[in-house]
Design a protein around this motif. Sequence first.
Motif, mmCIF file in Angstrom:
data_model
loop_
_atom_site.group_PDB
_atom_site.id
_atom_site.type_symbol
_atom_site.label_atom_id
_atom_site.label_comp_id
_atom_site.label_asym_id
_atom_site.label_seq_id
_atom_site.Cartn_x
_atom_site.Cartn_y
_atom_site.Cartn_z
ATOM 1 N N ASP A 211 -30.479 -17.199 -4.689
ATOM 2 C CA ASP A 211 -29.708 -18.000 -3.730
ATOM 3 C C ASP A 211 -30.638 -18.833 -2.844
ATOM 4 O OD1 ASP A 211 -27.398 -16.907 -4.724
ATOM 5 O OD2 ASP A 211 -27.291 -15.325 -3.212
ATOM 6 N N ILE A 212 -31.743 -18.229 -2.406
ATOM 7 C CA ILE A 212 -32.714 -18.958 -1.583
ATOM 8 C C ILE A 212 -33.333 -20.096 -2.378
ATOM 9 C CG2 ILE A 212 -34.931 -18.769 -0.385
ATOM 10 C CD1 ILE A 212 -34.161 -15.896 0.332
ATOM 11 N N SER B 290 -30.828 -22.918 -2.712
ATOM 12 C CA SER B 290 -30.675 -23.602 -1.420
ATOM 13 C C SER B 290 -31.880 -24.500 -1.134
ATOM 14 C CB SER B 290 -30.511 -22.581 -0.297
ATOM 15 O OG SER B 290 -29.367 -21.783 -0.499
ATOM 16 N N ASN B 291 -33.074 -23.981 -1.402
ATOM 17 C CA ASN B 291 -34.278 -24.788 -1.202
ATOM 18 C C ASN B 291 -34.288 -26.008 -2.118
ATOM 19 O OD1 ASN B 291 -35.343 -23.118 0.781
ATOM 20 N ND2 ASN B 291 -36.520 -21.881 -0.667
ATOM 21 N N LEU C 195 -31.666 -27.611 -3.238
ATOM 22 C CA LEU C 195 -30.711 -28.594 -2.721
ATOM 23 C C LEU C 195 -31.323 -29.393 -1.571
ATOM 24 C CD1 LEU C 195 -27.389 -26.535 -2.748
ATOM 25 C CD2 LEU C 195 -28.000 -28.457 -4.223
#
Length: 301
Positions: free
Chosen positions: A75-76, A79-80, A82
Amino acid sequence: MSHAATENRPALLDRLREALPKIVLSPTVAIVAIFVYGFIAFTVYLSFTNSRILPTFDLVGWKNYENLFKIRAWDIAVSNLLVFGILYIVICCALGLLLAILLDQRIRAEGFIRTIYLYPMALSFIVTGIAWKWFLDPGIGLEAVVQGWGFENFKFGWIKDRDMAIYTIVIAAVWQTSGFVMAMFLAGLRGIDSEMMKAAQIDGASTFALYRRIVIPQLRPAFMSAFVVLAHMAIKSYDLVIALTGGGPGTATEVPATFMYSYTFTRNQMGIGAASAVIMLMTIAAIIVPYLWSELREKKQ
């Protein structure tokens, strides 16, 4: 030599000429088929197996994909990606367009300036990452130099800050790629009909209106090409991240490519690593395939 043999000789030579390109290209085609598409298929297969440190052939269905989306590090990483991808594409396109417009004014020493802008693209991302790592290091880089000039309150420790480290990746990537985007836009600008622009100027169109209504809409193919190239480079970013931050501090700059390498080769979770690689491949395909389809449709029309 018989008359029949003499007649068959030109036909044989013609067949050899036709077959020669295929013979020359066949080793390359075979190598690409095996070591590119063959390994892609093998990776897809591994993503459905219980592979750990070595490949196995015990199928587990969609279990690796289900586990992948339960991992916080994934997930991290997404997100990074994006944050990095959006800023990287937007800033590169904006800066590249601005530089292209400036160079399109037929300024003096245009060739020299264009070469300077394009030079970073000749470097590998490893070299770029190491250079920017030194430049941004608070102990030896920009912060230390400025403080040595007497500005002791100057602070620029983004590379050590978990909240700001991802933006150092953006800075380094934009520095390397914006010149390439500039070249794409400059080629598009040079292809615009000058008579149309002169007619608009005669009709009283301002410079801003000229670019907003005529120039930028005609750069759509260049924008699309730039978007596809930059999105592809953002998704598979690995070497720049590893050289600049190593994915840290902690997981602050972890991206899917570094996640895939970590789980495949250091955490001995090859099945999950293969699943993440397939997700990355599908994302790239979702960008490139519609672009290629639209390009082929326009050519047919």
